[in-house]
Scaffold this active site. Structure first.
Site, PDB file in Angstrom:
ATOM      1  N   PRO A 185     -13.499 -36.504  57.827  1.00 55.37           N
ATOM      2  CA  PRO A 185     -14.631 -36.065  58.651  1.00 55.37           C
ATOM      3  C   PRO A 185     -14.318 -36.086  60.145  1.00 55.37           C
ATOM      4  CG  PRO A 185     -15.105 -38.172  57.611  1.00 55.37           C
ATOM      5  CD  PRO A 185     -13.806 -37.707  57.069  1.00 55.37           C
TER       6      PRO A 185
ATOM      7  N   GLU B 213     -14.219 -45.699  51.825  1.00 54.88           N
ATOM      8  CA  GLU B 213     -14.710 -45.450  53.197  1.00 54.88           C
ATOM      9  C   GLU B 213     -13.658 -44.736  54.041  1.00 54.88           C
ATOM     10  OE1 GLU B 213     -17.793 -46.696  51.765  1.00 54.88           O
ATOM     11  OE2 GLU B 213     -17.916 -46.195  53.890  1.00 54.88           O
TER      12      GLU B 213
ATOM     13  N   ARG C  23      -4.612 -17.388  48.949  1.00 56.87           N
ATOM     14  CA  ARG C  23      -5.048 -15.980  49.032  1.00 56.87           C
ATOM     15  C   ARG C  23      -4.325 -15.224  50.137  1.00 56.87           C
ATOM     16  NH1 ARG C  23      -9.986 -14.981  46.390  1.00 56.87           N
ATOM     17  NH2 ARG C  23     -10.354 -13.186  47.745  1.00 56.87           N
TER      18      ARG C  23
HETATM   19  C1  LIG Z   1     -19.064 -35.909  59.281  1.00 54.81           C
HETATM   20  C2  LIG Z   1     -20.140 -36.916  58.917  1.00 54.81           C
HETATM   21  C3  LIG Z   1     -21.101 -36.288  57.906  1.00 54.81           C
HETATM   22  C4  LIG Z   1     -20.901 -37.280  60.154  1.00 54.81           C
HETATM   23  C5  LIG Z   1     -19.474 -38.142  58.297  1.00 54.81           C
HETATM   24  C6  LIG Z   1     -19.296 -39.276  59.079  1.00 54.81           C
HETATM   25  C7  LIG Z   1     -18.667 -40.390  58.510  1.00 54.81           C
HETATM   26  C8  LIG Z   1     -18.217 -40.370  57.183  1.00 54.81           C
HETATM   27  C9  LIG Z   1     -18.400 -39.224  56.430  1.00 54.81           C
HETATM   28  C10 LIG Z   1     -17.917 -39.162  55.030  1.00 54.81           C
HETATM   29  O1  LIG Z   1     -18.209 -38.225  54.324  1.00 54.81           O
HETATM   30  N1  LIG Z   1     -17.117 -40.173  54.585  1.00 54.81           N
HETATM   31  C11 LIG Z   1     -16.638 -40.210  53.215  1.00 54.81           C
HETATM   32  C12 LIG Z   1     -15.297 -39.477  53.118  1.00 54.81           C
HETATM   33  N2  LIG Z   1     -15.507 -38.132  53.584  1.00 54.81           N
HETATM   34  C13 LIG Z   1     -14.511 -37.182  53.653  1.00 54.81           C
HETATM   35  O2  LIG Z   1     -13.382 -37.350  53.252  1.00 54.81           O
HETATM   36  C14 LIG Z   1     -14.894 -35.898  54.313  1.00 54.81           C
HETATM   37  C15 LIG Z   1     -16.193 -35.718  54.827  1.00 54.81           C
HETATM   38  C16 LIG Z   1     -16.529 -34.513  55.451  1.00 54.81           C
HETATM   39  C17 LIG Z   1     -15.633 -33.458  55.585  1.00 54.81           C
HETATM   40  C18 LIG Z   1     -14.332 -33.632  55.069  1.00 54.81           C
HETATM   41  N3  LIG Z   1     -13.274 -32.781  55.047  1.00 54.81           N
HETATM   42  O3  LIG Z   1     -12.259 -33.399  54.431  1.00 54.81           O
HETATM   43  C19 LIG Z   1     -12.632 -34.631  54.043  1.00 54.81           C
HETATM   44  C20 LIG Z   1     -13.952 -34.820  54.432  1.00 54.81           C
HETATM   45  C21 LIG Z   1     -14.226 -40.193  53.921  1.00 54.81           C
HETATM   46  C22 LIG Z   1     -13.450 -41.050  52.981  1.00 54.81           C
HETATM   47  C23 LIG Z   1     -13.755 -40.579  51.605  1.00 54.81           C
HETATM   48  C24 LIG Z   1     -14.823 -39.545  51.683  1.00 54.81           C
HETATM   49  C25 LIG Z   1     -19.018 -38.101  56.988  1.00 54.81           C
END
Ligand SMILES: CC(C)(C)c1cccc(C(=O)NCC2(NC(=O)c3cccc4nocc34)CCCC2)c1
Length: 246
Positions: A90, A117, A155
């Site tokens: 994120p 996390e 693609r």
């Molecule tokens: C952006 C906002 C919504 C404010 C936010 C703030 C803090 C945490 C999270 C959150 O989702 N944490 C959980 C995890 N997320 C992602 O990996 C992930 C999430 C989003 C887009 C992504 N693109 O690739 C991987 C992505 C991180 C570790 C495991 C899952 C989201």
């Protein structure tokens, strides 16, 4: 292009990538896919890949050692080349078509998907070359982002899309939303197909489709329209659309 995904859920990655365009590309050898499971690199009795966060707080953090060993194995598995290590997170740069177009020029991408996390910051700082994000929503892991990267980049690789589809890909590349699509029946309980599409006037059909794409982009995604330099013809068609709508 060879994709190496580091993920705790290899079946999820192989399963989803095995369908459709990406599945065929892998079958044809146009795209390579390997998945490396950090749990295979956790050598303690309980095969621990995660642990409690320093400083306290909820949830668990992925340990860097299993991730590092998995990435190193991935790097060893194919001839040493421009392997770029990307952490899907994120906190990453937004994944856009231009970013993917650029990435499609590499021969190799190592995509690291987080769970829990997130991962120990020392892994991101020392091992990852870049961080990419799908967008601002809370999801459970980076695998879906890795799969989108694999699909969208595949693609762009010559030979992956059939001629017809790659022509469509080019039309998508004009940055506009898609025009409406219709297929049989011509008339039915959900209404009728626009007359222009039923005739054989290809110039009129092309014009109608461009006008619809422009109009829909203007109505639904003006932000996309702002980025585009429209041709004189497109300008005229959009004006026509706007006069008809108001
Ligand atoms: C952006 C906002 C919504 C404010 C936010 C703030 C803090 C945490 C999270 C959150 O989702 N944490 C959980 C995890 N997320 C992602 O990996 C992930 C999430 C989003 C887009 C992504 N693109 O690739 C991987 C992505 C991180 C570790 C495991 C899952 C989201």
């Amino acid at each position: 292009m060879h994709f190496d995904v580091v993920s705790l859920f290899p079946d999820m990655v192989f399963g989803a990538a095995g369908y459709g365009v990406t599945g065929k590309a892998i079958e044809k050898g146009l795209v390579g896919l390997s998945v490396w499971n950090p749990r295979d690199y956790a050598h303690d009795r309980h095969k621990t890949v995660d642990d409690r966060p320093y400083g306290g707080g909820p949830g668990m953090v992925m340990k860097y050692q299993p991730l590092l060993d998995a990435v190193n194995d991935a790097k060893r598995s194919l001839p040493a080349d421009d392997a770029k290590v990307v952490y899907l997170s994120p906190q990453g740069r937004l994944i856009t078509q231009p970013l993917l177009q650029e990435a499609s020029l590499s021969r190799r991408l190592i995509l690291v998907a987080g769970r829990y996390e997130g991962v120990d910051e020392r892994f991101i700082e020392s091992v990852c070359d870049d961080e990419w994000s799908l967008g601002d929503y809370v999801i459970s892991g980076g695998e879906l982002a890795a799969l989108i990267v694999i699909d969208a980049i595949s693609r762009l690789i010559p030979g992956v899309l059939g001629d017809e589809e790659s022509a469509k890909q080019d039309s998508h590349a004009d940055g506009l939303l898609d025009c409406p699509h219709y297929t049989r029946p011509e008339r039915g309980e959900l209404g009728d197909v626009p007359e222009v599409l039923l005739g054989g006037n290809h110039a009129a059909i092309r014009r109608w489709r461009m006008k619809q794409a422009l109009g829909r982009t203007w109505l639904r995604r003006p932000d996309l329209l702002e980025k585009l330099k429209l041709t004189a013809e497109q300008d005229a068609l959009l004006k026509e659309f706007r006069n008809e709508v108001v």
